[in-house]
Each structure stands twice: as structure tokens, then as C-alpha cells.
Design an enzyme around this catalytic site. Structure first.
Site, PDB file in Angstrom:
ATOM      1  N   PRO A  84       0.831  -1.215   0.000  1.00 13.26           N
ATOM      2  CG  PRO A  84       0.154  -0.909   2.213  1.00 13.26           C
ATOM      3  CD  PRO A  84       0.869  -1.873   1.313  1.00 13.26           C
ATOM      4  CB  SER A 140      -2.776   3.390   0.721  1.00 12.31           C
ATOM      5  OG  SER A 140      -2.798   4.378   1.725  1.00 12.31           O
ATOM      6  CE1 TYR A 166      -0.923   3.950   8.819  1.00  8.62           C
ATOM      7  CE2 TYR A 166      -1.948   4.845   6.859  1.00  8.62           C
ATOM      8  CZ  TYR A 166      -0.826   4.402   7.524  1.00  8.62           C
ATOM      9  OH  TYR A 166       0.395   4.407   6.893  1.00  8.62           O
ATOM     10  CB  THR A 192      -0.288   0.272   8.680  1.00  5.75           C
ATOM     11  OG1 THR A 192      -0.543  -0.171   7.341  1.00  5.75           O
ATOM     12  CG2 THR A 192       1.121   0.834   8.761  1.00  5.75           C
ATOM     13  CE  LYS A 271       2.925  -1.992   4.465  1.00  2.00           C
ATOM     14  NZ  LYS A 271       3.348  -0.686   4.993  1.00  2.00           N
ATOM     15  CB  SER A 293       6.712  -3.886   6.637  1.00  2.23           C
ATOM     16  OG  SER A 293       6.746  -2.567   6.108  1.00  2.23           O
ATOM     17  CG  HIS A 295       5.735   2.715   6.906  1.00  2.85           C
ATOM     18  ND1 HIS A 295       4.543   2.428   7.514  1.00  2.85           N
ATOM     19  CD2 HIS A 295       5.452   3.704   6.031  1.00  2.85           C
ATOM     20  CE1 HIS A 295       3.586   3.202   7.031  1.00  2.85           C
ATOM     21  NE2 HIS A 295       4.111   3.988   6.116  1.00  2.85           N
TER      22      HIS A 295
HETATM   23  C1  FMN Z   1       5.256   7.239  -0.771  1.00  2.00           C
HETATM   24  C2  FMN Z   1       4.911   6.102   0.150  1.00  2.00           C
HETATM   25  C3  FMN Z   1       3.665   6.066   0.736  1.00  2.00           C
HETATM   26  C4  FMN Z   1       3.331   5.019   1.594  1.00  2.00           C
HETATM   27  N1  FMN Z   1       2.079   4.948   2.100  1.00  2.00           N
HETATM   28  C5  FMN Z   1       1.739   3.922   2.890  1.00  2.00           C
HETATM   29  C6  FMN Z   1       0.419   3.814   3.367  1.00  2.00           C
HETATM   30  O1  FMN Z   1      -0.460   4.610   3.066  1.00  2.00           O
HETATM   31  N2  FMN Z   1       0.143   2.765   4.200  1.00  2.00           N
HETATM   32  C7  FMN Z   1       1.092   1.835   4.551  1.00  2.00           C
HETATM   33  O2  FMN Z   1       0.804   0.917   5.315  1.00  2.00           O
HETATM   34  N3  FMN Z   1       2.345   1.902   4.064  1.00  2.00           N
HETATM   35  C8  FMN Z   1       2.684   2.924   3.243  1.00  2.00           C
HETATM   36  N4  FMN Z   1       3.949   2.974   2.739  1.00  2.00           N
HETATM   37  C9  FMN Z   1       4.934   1.920   3.061  1.00  2.00           C
HETATM   38  C10 FMN Z   1       4.890   0.784   2.012  1.00  2.00           C
HETATM   39  O3  FMN Z   1       3.680   0.078   2.068  1.00  2.00           O
HETATM   40  C11 FMN Z   1       6.004  -0.225   2.209  1.00  2.00           C
HETATM   41  O4  FMN Z   1       5.969  -0.736   3.515  1.00  2.00           O
HETATM   42  C12 FMN Z   1       7.425   0.241   1.923  1.00  2.00           C
HETATM   43  O5  FMN Z   1       7.492   1.419   1.172  1.00  2.00           O
HETATM   44  C13 FMN Z   1       8.145  -0.892   1.211  1.00  2.00           C
HETATM   45  O6  FMN Z   1       9.408  -0.551   0.839  1.00  2.00           O
HETATM   46  P1  FMN Z   1       9.844  -0.201  -0.682  1.00  2.00           P
HETATM   47  O7  FMN Z   1       9.278   1.150  -0.983  1.00  2.00           O
HETATM   48  O8  FMN Z   1      11.321  -0.211  -0.537  1.00  2.00           O
HETATM   49  O9  FMN Z   1       9.329  -1.262  -1.623  1.00  2.00           O
HETATM   50  C14 FMN Z   1       4.285   4.012   1.872  1.00  2.00           C
HETATM   51  C15 FMN Z   1       5.540   4.054   1.268  1.00  2.00           C
HETATM   52  C16 FMN Z   1       5.860   5.074   0.405  1.00  2.00           C
HETATM   53  C17 FMN Z   1       7.217   5.076  -0.247  1.00  2.00           C
HETATM   54  C1  LIG Z   2      -2.426  12.539   5.879  1.00  2.00           C
HETATM   55  C2  LIG Z   2      -1.965  11.486   4.898  1.00  2.00           C
HETATM   56  C3  LIG Z   2      -0.792  10.707   5.443  1.00  2.00           C
HETATM   57  C4  LIG Z   2      -0.401   9.567   4.552  1.00  2.00           C
HETATM   58  C5  LIG Z   2       0.705   8.771   5.157  1.00  2.00           C
HETATM   59  C6  LIG Z   2       1.022   7.599   4.308  1.00  2.00           C
HETATM   60  C7  LIG Z   2       2.192   6.821   4.764  1.00  2.00           C
HETATM   61  O1  LIG Z   2       2.037   5.843   5.423  1.00  2.00           O
HETATM   62  C8  LIG Z   2       3.530   7.226   4.380  1.00  2.00           C
HETATM   63  O2  LIG Z   2       4.472   6.452   4.667  1.00  2.00           O
HETATM   64  O3  LIG Z   2       3.742   8.317   3.823  1.00  2.00           O
END
Ligand code: FMN
Ligand SMILES: CCCCCCC(=O)C(=O)O
Length: 414
Positions: A84, A140, A166, A192, A271, A293, A295
């Protein structure tokens, strides 16, 4: 790392990254690419894969390679899945629908992808035999396309959708999202758990990153968390404060997980698990799986790289629940190493965003396709015909005697 071009058609994920860096607005690039604080964990996620060397087998008839597996008991054509990510529309107007449709449909005929390179020339990529993708996409909560639209865009029966959640202080908002995800056909909820508050991302702070006004978090248009679907934050708030003000940082195993289980029958995946202790608790509290993870290095800086944390979690799970991983996966051999160390499936995040930034739906498809091709060629070169042939004996650790074992178990009890 191989040198990456800044122009031309990408042939590996690093190429997509280089192109995204040179084409995305600086603040968007910063938001996508950065990690928390010193970015030690962000770097380690990728670097750590290099420590694990492969022990290929030879002369094993790899004329056909099969990546079909099961994830949560459902058939998937590959263990390569989509993590996501908030706000895909920052990369391209196709947003999460582009990602969803970008899951190539299995075809026997070669697929010729026509795509435009960044100089505007149309480029055919006839070399592409079609990826046999049909796995899991996690959407997401902070998607820019409503969850109903994303799942409706799918035409691949082997693609499974999970919804990332969330939990908000105002539980009604989260419950409404759960109901909508259930009604739309999402097959699991991904909670998450590594973001009670947003990590300190210095690049975002320096760039004063705020999504532009055209970015709408469509899941909230009817849901009241963000009013009209924009981020609806006060001028004095930072991005992290907006996130923190809504989210429930008080969530616990006893109350939070029990609450979620009480409102849904969907399987719950946690996660952001990195330890044996929390894996044990995930089993105790009835979770169906965990994603190892950190994140993408965006939350607590200084934690283990996910590939290093994976064996401990797999061992603790001991086959009782499925274990997946994400973080730093950029090559087919990274996928192979993660599976060999016990992951049932592997998720990618930034490569999808870079694919979208390159060329919307076609770019996401191409990024997935390249990784799937690399997985298949990596398997052939390692002597693995079938995904179940990937086991710990493929991994060389100095001074370590490898043991064959089944996927999802570590170490071998066979
Ligand atoms: C720009 C961005 C936004 C993300 N948004 C979310 C999110 O909304 N929810 C979530 O659980 N993880 C979020 N993540 C984390 C990813 O799901 C993931 O755990 C992580 O980026 C994996 O690593 P990688 O980018 O090296 O493949 C986000 C990651 C990035 C880079
Ligand atoms: C208010 C929106 C926040 C989005 C956060 C998403 C996320 O998990 C991330 O890593 O960025």
C-alpha cells in the site's frame, strides 16, 4: 549498483527510479523516496540483500519455470505483490486505478507494450513475454481513487485485493472503511502497526511537503475524516501532525486488535512486524498473517533491514500464520532471497510509484513485468523450476550449513 540512464526505456527498477528523480516535482520525489531521520534503515533495506549470496543448482531442466503459489489459501500466479502507498496520483493521473489495471493479465501470446519514452518517441518492447502476474494488491487508506473504483478496474481473476487500514480515534471512520472494503470485495484487511505517529522525514520537512490541492483522498469524500476529500488540514499543522491528530496512537493488542476482529470476519494481516515477540502476539490475537516491514525506512530509523528481520519472524510464526515481507525489493534475486528465507510473498512499493511516474498504467505494468521476468530468469539460473523449489539451501551464509525446508517455515523441521 549498475549505472542508470536518465533517459530512454527503463530495463530495471533502478532505471525507473533515475527517470522518476529527473521528472517528478522535487517535493513529490522527496516524499516518495525519502526515509526517516538519517535514512539508515532506508539504505540498509537495500544493502542487506547483498549479504545473502546464492547457491545455484545446475542441470535441472528449467525450460519452464512456474511461479504459481497460494497466498492466504488463494491461488496467485506469482509471489510478487503490491504494497500500500498513499497518493498514487502524485505520480500520474491514472493513480491507483493505473496500478490496479497495471497487473498484467496472463496471456499465452507475447505482449508488445508500446510506450512513450521521456523524449516522446514511441518505443515497442517486443522482447516482453507476458508476465503471469495475478497476485495481491494492497490499497492504501490514503488512496487517491476510491476503493470501489480500484477493485472495479480489475479484470484479472487471479488478482486479490486487500485493504490497508489505519485506525482512527474516531472508530466510526475506520469501521465505515471496513464495511465499504467488505462490500466492494476486498479479501483481507492489512492493519499498519508501525505508524502510531508519522516518522520524521527530514526531506519532507525541508521541502515543506504538502500534497497539492488537486490531490483528493477519495476514500474520505463520503466518510467525513477529511471533509471534502482534500487533506483538510489547518495551515499551522505539518503533514505529520495531520496524520497524528486523526490516528489512534493509543491502539493496543488487547483493545485495538480485539475491536477490529469484533467488527469483521475478514482475515487481518499486521503490517510492520519485526520481532519474534510481536509475531507470537499476532498469532495469539488471531491474525492471519504478518508483513515484515519497516515502512520502507520511513518510520523508526535504525531498525533492522527487513530481509535481516525476516528469519526471526518466520521462525516464531512456525507455520501457524503466513509471513510476507517488503522493503528494498528491487530485483528478481531479492524476491528469491526473501522466499528462500521464508517469506510466502514479497511486496513492493516505490517501484510501482516510479513505474506510474514513468508512464501511468503502462509504466506500472512494465515495472511489474520487469520484476516478474527477473524472478523467472533468476529462478532458472538458480535451478528452480517451481516456486516451491526455492528454499534456504539457496542461501549461502559464511560458516552456516544450509538445510532444505518448506516455504513459510524456518528453520527446517523436515
Ligand atoms: C510514498 C509512500 C507512501 C506510503 N504509504 C503507505 C500507506 O499509506 N500505508 C502503509 O501501510 N504503508 C505505506 N507505505 C509503506 C509501504 O507500504 C512499504 O511498507 C514500503 O514502502 C516498502 O518498501 P519499498 O518502498 O522499498 O518497496 C508508503 C511508502 C511510500 C514510499
Ligand atoms: C495525511 C496522509 C498521510 C499519509 C501517510 C502515508 C504513509 O504511510 C507514508 O508512509 O507516507
Amino acid at each position: 549498483m549498475a549505472a542508470s540512464p536518465t533517459a530512454g526505456v527503463p530495463v530495471c527498477i533502478d532505471d525507473f527510479e533515475a527517470i522518476a528523480k529527473s521528472t517528478l516535482p522535487a517535493a513529490t520525489w522527496g516524499y516518495y523516496t525519502s526515509g526517516a531521520n538519517d535514512e539508515d534503515t532506508l539504505r540498509d533495506n537495500r544493502e542487506a540483500f547483498r549479504k545473502y549470496k546464492l547457491r545455484p543448482r545446475i542441470l535441472r531442466d528449467v525450460s519452464k519455470v512456474n511461479t504459481t503459489t497460494t497466498i492466504l489459501g488463494k491461488k496467485a500466479r506469482t509471489p510478487l505483490c503490491v504494497a500500500p502507498c498513499a497518493m498514487h496520483e502524485l505520480a500520474h493521473p491514472d493513480g491507483e486505478i493505473g496500478t490496479s489495471k497495471g497487473q498484467p493479465i496472463y496471456q499465452k501470446q507475447p505482449l508488445f507494450i508500446s510506450t512513450e519514452d521521456i523524449n516522446g518517441s514511441i518505443v515497442n518492447q517486443p522482447k516482453m513475454a507476458v508476465a503471469d502476474l495475478g497476485s495481491v494488491m494492497i490499497l492504501s487508506t490514503y488512496s487517491t481513487k476510491a476503493l470501489e473504483k480500484v477493485i472495479a478496474a480489475n479484470s484479472n481473476p487471479d488478482t486479490h485485493y486487500w485493504f490497508q487500514l489505519y485506525v482512527y480515534k474516531e472508530r466510526g471512520i475506520s469501521e465505515k472503511l471496513v464495511r465499504r472494503a467488505e462490500a466492494a470485495g476486498f479479501e483481507a484487511l492489512v492493519l499498519t502497526v508501525d505508524a502510531p505517529v508519522l516518522g520524521r522525514r527530514l526531506l519532507d520537512a525541508r521541502n515543506r511537503f504538502n500534497p497539492p490541492p488537486y490531490i483528493r483522498l477519495e476514500n474520505f469524500i463520503e466518510g467525513s475524516a477529511t471533509g471534502d476529500g482534500t487533506l483538510d488540514k489547518s495551515e499551522s499543522e505539518t503533514f505529520g501532525e495531520t496524520f497524528g491528530n486523526r490516528g489512534d496512537a493509543g491502539l493496543t493488542w488487547e483493545e485495538g486488535i480485539a475491536w477490529l476482529r469484533s467488527i469483521t470476519k475478514l482475515p487481518i494481516i499486521l503490517k510492520g512486524v519485526l520481532t519474534a515477540e510481536d509475531t507470537e502476539l499476532a498469532v495469539k490475537y488471531g491474525c492471519a498473517g504478518v508483513i515484515v516491514s519497516n515502512h520502507g525506512g520511513r518510520q523508526l530509523d535504525g531498525v533492522l533491514a527487513t530481509i535481516d528481520a525476516l528469519p526471526e519472524v518466520v521462525e516464531a510464526a512456525n507455520g501457524r500464520i503466513e509471513v510476507y515481507m517488503d522493503g528494498g525489493v528491487r530485483k528478481g534475486t531479492d524476491i528469491i532471497k526473501a522466499l528462500a528465507l521464508g517469506a510466502r510473498a514479497v511486496f513492493i512499493a516505490r517501484p510501482i510509484l516510479y513505474g506510474l511516474a514513468y508512464n501511468g498504467e503502462a509504466g506500472a505494468k512494465l515495472a511489474l513485468k520487469i520484476l516478474q521476468d527477473e524472478l523467472e530468469s533468476g529462478m532458472a539460473l538458480s535451478g528452480c523450476r517451481d516456486i516451491n523449489d526455492i528454499n534456504e539451501s539457496l542461501i549461502h551464509f559464511p560458516g552456516h550449513q544450509p538445510q532444505p525446508r518448506r516455504l513459510g517455515y524456518y528453520p527446517s523441521k523436515l
